[in-house]
Design a protein around this motif. Structure first.
Motif, short mmCIF file in Angstrom:
data_model
loop_
_atom_site.label_atom_id
_atom_site.label_comp_id
_atom_site.label_asym_id
_atom_site.label_seq_id
_atom_site.Cartn_x
_atom_site.Cartn_y
_atom_site.Cartn_z
N ALA A 1 0.96 -1.16 -0.17
CA ALA A 1 0.02 0.09 -0.09
C ALA A 1 0.94 1.36 -0.02
CB ALA A 1 -0.93 -0.01 1.21
N LEU A 2 2.05 1.46 0.85
CA LEU A 2 2.97 2.35 0.92
C LEU A 2 3.57 2.64 -0.55
CD1 LEU A 2 4.35 2.14 4.37
CD2 LEU A 2 2.80 3.83 3.76
N ASP A 3 3.96 1.38 -1.28
CA ASP A 3 4.38 1.62 -2.49
C ASP A 3 3.41 2.31 -3.40
OD1 ASP A 3 6.84 0.41 -1.70
OD2 ASP A 3 6.52 -1.72 -2.53
N THR A 4 2.25 1.88 -3.41
CA THR A 4 1.07 2.41 -4.26
C THR A 4 1.11 3.78 -4.21
OG1 THR A 4 0.04 0.25 -4.51
CG2 THR A 4 -1.15 2.22 -4.76
N LEU A 5 0.88 4.34 -2.70
CA LEU A 5 0.80 5.75 -2.30
C LEU A 5 2.02 6.44 -2.93
CD1 LEU A 5 -1.20 7.55 -0.84
CD2 LEU A 5 0.44 6.99 1.22
N ILE A 6 3.09 5.81 -2.93
CA ILE A 6 4.32 6.65 -3.62
C ILE A 6 4.25 6.66 -5.01
CG2 ILE A 6 6.73 6.54 -4.06
CD1 ILE A 6 7.20 5.25 -1.38
N GLY A 30 -0.01 8.08 -5.77
CA GLY A 30 -0.49 9.28 -4.79
C GLY A 30 -1.82 9.17 -4.45
N HIS A 31 -2.41 7.99 -4.26
CA HIS A 31 -3.59 7.83 -3.54
C HIS A 31 -3.83 6.25 -3.39
CE1 HIS A 31 -5.37 6.82 -7.71
NE2 HIS A 31 -5.05 7.88 -7.92
N LEU A 32 -4.67 5.87 -3.02
CA LEU A 32 -4.84 4.40 -2.64
C LEU A 32 -6.17 3.79 -3.17
CD1 LEU A 32 -3.51 4.31 1.13
CD2 LEU A 32 -2.45 3.18 -0.86
N THR A 33 -6.79 4.65 -4.12
CA THR A 33 -7.83 4.13 -4.78
C THR A 33 -7.99 2.67 -5.39
OG1 THR A 33 -8.52 6.48 -5.47
CG2 THR A 33 -9.68 4.91 -6.54
N SER A 34 -6.95 2.25 -5.80
CA SER A 34 -6.83 1.08 -6.43
C SER A 34 -6.88 -0.03 -5.19
CB SER A 34 -5.53 0.79 -7.24
OG SER A 34 -4.38 1.12 -6.76
N LYS A 35 -6.54 0.54 -4.14
CA LYS A 35 -6.54 -0.65 -3.11
C LYS A 35 -7.59 -0.77 -2.19
CE LYS A 35 -2.04 -1.92 -3.54
NZ LYS A 35 -1.66 -3.02 -3.48
N LEU A 36 -8.69 0.00 -2.32
CA LEU A 36 -10.05 -0.08 -1.83
C LEU A 36 -10.62 -1.46 -1.63
CD1 LEU A 36 -11.70 3.21 -2.80
CD2 LEU A 36 -10.51 2.91 -0.61
N GLY A 37 -10.48 -2.24 -2.59
CA GLY A 37 -11.06 -3.56 -2.48
C GLY A 37 -10.16 -4.57 -1.60
N GLU A 38 -9.01 -4.07 -1.16
CA GLU A 38 -8.17 -5.16 -0.27
C GLU A 38 -8.32 -4.63 1.16
OE1 GLU A 38 -4.13 -5.21 -1.73
OE2 GLU A 38 -4.60 -4.87 -3.61
#
Length: 300
Positions: A253-258, A261-269
């Motif tokens: 998740a932190l890699d995705t944020l970097i 710039g947001h965590l929209t793609s991680k909402l399902g997890e």
């Protein structure tokens, strides 16, 4: 609300009853109180509290640096959140036999259902690492005798863990297990078994429940529940698994944020807010609070 409704003594009694049936009980490792509630919600039979997880939670390696106070406090926080029995890792008992005795009574007071005391020297090492050393049989026996003599609730489960397999071989592990049962151990935790046949050898040697540690990246293959049941294992733990999964997900998740710039793609997890509120029983807290602390403002 606030804590489990089943008293600690009843949890211990029920655990003893289930162990007496010979069935296999599944104890995933809880890394915090909330994960213990989730383990219960998913239908498992118990909660395991790992010394390695407690150490990692404090940013420390699993080499005997934690104290009895730290372990008992965290164990109490986790045990109080579930009606399931909790078994906790007490390392070598935090000292000499008298310290072991104090450890047992402290863990009883913390609401724990059982613990295991191991036969490594101090400072101990993670059970699946090389370079371990174990104490002599006399010292190991004194630890277990002290534990058995100190408990006040006869249903508090005292398990003897032996790490001697990796040091002196399988024959020594069988001999040590027998001696520890004779010393008063209610169950045996043979650490770092390599094959199902080795678990079966311990099963044949003792007439008390045995535990299998299915930790990832260790000495043992990751045998299934069915495989372990077939060789007579009574408790299986996955001590660090949930922490490893959670930390792996956090890192991604932190890699995705970097990267994004947001965590929209991680909402399902993610655990949904509604699921979290259900797990912590938010509605019951709200109802309780409203029933005892509610008022209206009136105008004179």
């Amino acid at each position: 609300m606030l804590y489990a409704t089943t008293p600690a003594a009843e949890k211990r009694r029920l655990l003893r009853e289930r162990l007496a049936t010979g069935e296999l009980l599944r104890f995933p490792g809880a890394f915090n109180p909330l994960s213990a509630r989730l383990i219960e919600q998913k239908g498992f039979e118990g909660v395991y509290i790992s010394g390695a997880v407690l150490s990692a939670d404090l940013g420390l390696p699993d080499i005997g640096l934690t104290t009895l106070t730290e372990v008992a406090d965290r164990g109490q926080q986790i045990a109080r959140m579930t009606d399931l029995p909790a078994i906790i890792d007490a390392d070598t008992g935090f000292g000499e036999p008298m310290n072991v005795a104090r450890t047992i009574q402290t863990l009883e007071d913390a609401g724990i259902a059982g613990t295991h005391i191991e036969d490594q020297i101090n400072p101990k090492r993670c059970g699946h690492l090389d370079g371990k050393a174990v104490v002599d049989a006399d010292t190991a026996i004194k630890r277990i005798r002290a534990a058995a003599d100190a408990r006040r609730d006869p249903n508090f489960l005292i398990m003897a863990r032996t790490d001697i397999r990796a040091v002196e071989g399988m024959d020594a592990a069988v001999d040590r297990a027998k001696a520890l049962v004779d010393a008063g151990a209610d169950a045996i935790f043979p650490e770092a078994m390599r094959t199902l046949e080795e678990f079966a050898a311990v099963r044949a040697a003792v007439d008390v429940p045995i535990l299998a540690n299915m930790t990832e990246f260790g000495k043992s293959d990751l045998f299934s529940v069915d495989q372990l049941r077939d060789v007579g294992v009574n408790i299986v733990i996955w001590p660090v698994s949930l922490l490893r999964i959670a930390m792996g997900a956090a890192g991604r998740a932190l890699d995705t944020l970097i990267d994004e710039g947001h965590l929209t793609s991680k909402l399902g997890e993610m655990q949904h807010r509604a699921d979290l509120y259900e797990l912590i029983d938010y509605e019951q807290y709200n109802s309780f609070d409203t029933s005892i602390f509610n008022f209206t403002i009136t105008k004179d």
